[in-house]
Design a protein around this motif. Sequence first.
Motif, PDB file in Angstrom:
ATOM      1  N   MET A 241       1.353  -1.136   0.095  1.00 15.53           N
ATOM      2  CA  MET A 241      -0.352   0.326  -0.171  1.00 15.53           C
ATOM      3  C   MET A 241       0.997   1.373   0.005  1.00 15.53           C
ATOM      4  N   ILE A 242       1.737   1.282   0.686  1.00 20.02           N
ATOM      5  CA  ILE A 242       2.986   2.680   0.885  1.00 20.02           C
ATOM      6  C   ILE A 242       3.065   2.534  -0.041  1.00 20.02           C
ATOM      7  N   ASP A 243       4.275   1.703  -0.938  1.00 21.81           N
ATOM      8  CA  ASP A 243       4.947   1.935  -2.361  1.00 21.81           C
ATOM      9  C   ASP A 243       4.226   2.199  -3.166  1.00 21.81           C
ATOM     10  N   ILE A 244       2.811   1.704  -3.469  1.00 28.59           N
ATOM     11  CA  ILE A 244       2.279   2.296  -4.472  1.00 28.59           C
ATOM     12  C   ILE A 244       1.468   3.492  -4.080  1.00 28.59           C
ATOM     13  N   LEU A 245       1.678   4.195  -3.145  1.00 26.74           N
ATOM     14  CA  LEU A 245       1.020   5.320  -2.799  1.00 26.74           C
ATOM     15  C   LEU A 245       1.795   6.380  -3.244  1.00 26.74           C
ATOM     16  N   TYR A 246       3.186   5.742  -3.173  1.00 27.02           N
ATOM     17  CA  TYR A 246       4.867   7.298  -3.411  1.00 27.02           C
ATOM     18  C   TYR A 246       4.716   6.331  -5.206  1.00 27.02           C
ATOM     19  N   TYR A 247       4.586   5.508  -5.263  1.00 27.45           N
ATOM     20  CA  TYR A 247       5.114   4.810  -6.489  1.00 27.45           C
ATOM     21  C   TYR A 247       5.115   6.354  -7.965  1.00 27.45           C
ATOM     22  N   PRO A 248       6.344   6.394  -8.821  1.00 24.03           N
ATOM     23  CA  PRO A 248       5.630   7.795  -9.403  1.00 24.03           C
ATOM     24  C   PRO A 248       4.860   6.886 -10.772  1.00 24.03           C
ATOM     25  N   TRP A 249       4.505   8.637 -11.363  1.00 20.28           N
ATOM     26  CA  TRP A 249       3.360   8.381 -12.345  1.00 20.28           C
ATOM     27  C   TRP A 249       3.901   8.466 -13.587  1.00 20.28           C
ATOM     28  N   ASN A 250       3.792   8.075 -14.750  1.00 15.10           N
ATOM     29  CA  ASN A 250       3.847   8.469 -16.125  1.00 15.10           C
ATOM     30  C   ASN A 250       2.283   9.827 -16.870  1.00 15.10           C
ATOM     31  N   LEU A 251       3.165  10.376 -17.489  1.00 17.40           N
ATOM     32  CA  LEU A 251       2.538  11.062 -17.662  1.00 17.40           C
ATOM     33  C   LEU A 251       1.931  10.812 -19.821  1.00 17.40           C
ATOM     34  N   TYR A 252       1.025   9.874 -20.022  1.00 17.68           N
ATOM     35  CA  TYR A 252       0.793   9.514 -21.261  1.00 17.68           C
ATOM     36  C   TYR A 252      -0.287  10.509 -22.624  1.00 17.68           C
ATOM     37  N   LEU A 253       0.179  10.488 -24.085  1.00 19.65           N
ATOM     38  CA  LEU A 253      -0.311  11.282 -24.483  1.00 19.65           C
ATOM     39  C   LEU A 253      -1.537  10.338 -25.771  1.00 19.65           C
ATOM     40  N   ALA A 254      -2.219  10.197 -25.940  1.00 21.66           N
ATOM     41  CA  ALA A 254      -3.031   9.093 -26.790  1.00 21.66           C
ATOM     42  C   ALA A 254      -3.880   9.710 -27.475  1.00 21.66           C
ATOM     43  N   ASP A 255      -3.942   9.154 -28.809  1.00 20.07           N
ATOM     44  CA  ASP A 255      -5.292   9.696 -29.627  1.00 20.07           C
ATOM     45  C   ASP A 255      -6.727  10.131 -29.097  1.00 20.07           C
ATOM     46  N   ASP A 256      -7.503  10.361 -29.643  1.00 22.80           N
ATOM     47  CA  ASP A 256      -9.147  11.381 -29.575  1.00 22.80           C
ATOM     48  C   ASP A 256     -10.025  10.103 -29.406  1.00 22.80           C
ATOM     49  N   ASP A 257      -9.305   8.538 -29.160  1.00 19.20           N
ATOM     50  CA  ASP A 257     -10.665   7.484 -29.417  1.00 19.20           C
ATOM     51  C   ASP A 257      -9.789   7.041 -28.159  1.00 19.20           C
ATOM     52  N   GLY A 258      -8.738   7.232 -27.391  1.00 21.37           N
ATOM     53  CA  GLY A 258      -7.815   6.691 -26.330  1.00 21.37           C
ATOM     54  C   GLY A 258      -6.891   6.054 -26.657  1.00 21.37           C
ATOM     55  N   ASN A 259      -6.527   5.256 -27.615  1.00 18.84           N
ATOM     56  CA  ASN A 259      -5.513   4.025 -28.801  1.00 18.84           C
ATOM     57  C   ASN A 259      -3.965   4.367 -28.367  1.00 18.84           C
ATOM     58  N   ASN A 260      -3.376   3.807 -28.841  1.00 21.33           N
ATOM     59  CA  ASN A 260      -1.412   4.898 -28.797  1.00 21.33           C
ATOM     60  C   ASN A 260      -1.184   5.679 -27.875  1.00 21.33           C
ATOM     61  N   PRO A 261      -1.556   4.916 -27.149  1.00 22.60           N
ATOM     62  CA  PRO A 261      -0.980   6.080 -25.882  1.00 22.60           C
ATOM     63  C   PRO A 261       0.721   6.290 -25.383  1.00 22.60           C
ATOM     64  N   ARG A 262       0.913   7.499 -25.311  1.00 22.02           N
ATOM     65  CA  ARG A 262       2.961   6.776 -25.264  1.00 22.02           C
ATOM     66  C   ARG A 262       3.459   8.020 -23.717  1.00 22.02           C
ATOM     67  N   ILE A 263       4.034   7.943 -23.393  1.00 19.34           N
ATOM     68  CA  ILE A 263       5.231   7.997 -22.579  1.00 19.34           C
ATOM     69  C   ILE A 263       5.227   9.877 -23.046  1.00 19.34           C
TER      70      ILE A 263
END
Length: 352
Positions: A241-263
């Motif tokens: 629980m503590i690990d995931i609370l502080y686990y870093p996030w990435n920001l993703y950019l996807a196509d308008d339909d949500g497909n092809n997410p890339r960092i």
Amino acid sequence: MDRLPLRSRVIGTIILMITVLVSIGWMMGGFRQPYRNITRSTVRAAQPLSMPSDNYLAVAWLSDDLVALLRRSSTGLVGWNDQILLYSIATKQQQTLIVPHPPMCRFTNPKFMRRLPDGNLGFISSCLVDREHASDIFDSLYVWNKQTNRFQVVYRYPANFGAGRFTVAPDMSEFIQERPNGLYGELHRVDQNGDLERLYSSWTRVRTPAWSPNGHALVFAGTPVYTPPTPLHPLFGFGSMIDILYYPWNLYLADDDGNNPRIVLEKITDAFVGDWSPQGTWFSFTGEYERRDGVWLVDPMTRHVTRVWPDRANHTWSPDGRQMIFLQRVVVDGKEQDRPVVVNIELLMSQQ
């Protein structure tokens, strides 16, 4: 053949090592983006709105003259009966927006408000309904029309769904809804027929979606796969629980339909995507990046990152994209409060 001088061989070895390290870095997902810091300039240039400081939770700039602020209630049950204030920049007057209170609701509470593509105000309203042995919470997505002063229920969520932040398509035909779900998170697309479709269902967590103004891209924070760095506690699971609370996030950019997410950007602690500038030049996020808290702007084309505010302040863009309002933390009579301040962000970004 003559041997190269020692100095040349040393320089050549260093260049080779650097080349190898760069290659390894890109193979492992790329290095984190460097950033510039203009927080001193933004704080120095900030101009307070002519309204008292208070406990504000969110802000949305609806038109050149009209700003909406979500104020925490000072009475009653914590997390309920918060208020939406409307502030006129021209007249410096404010009034409370009376949010609908269905008779079945013991308490109601507006939250997660934002300016919609048509310039009106969208927000989630929670309704607490008492049952015989328990209580249920029903969330609804409301739109307030600033021209007619009328409310419209756009969508009613299933009981205890727990609606979070949302983003609406530029043509207002559909929206994507966050469901926080504890330490994890889900995103759901709601089409014009009202059907819910979960996006990225195989991912560990996703949150804070934001559609670009032209509707061609979607940005969000997420973690596709999470592997706990410490073993799960046999009785309580606290390590995980503590690990995931502080686990870093990435920001993703996807196509308008949500497909092809890339960092777009990696390793951000407690990342929350804000919103795009009206021209789509930048999008904002809050969180800790490169060991510094703040509000950050990202250019999605160049991936350039700019730290524009020194803490995780709630913020909003002006409709023309030239200015931003930040909720600046101040101390009044020994208590922390929020003071709305305006910054000409376009001017400051162009000067750096």
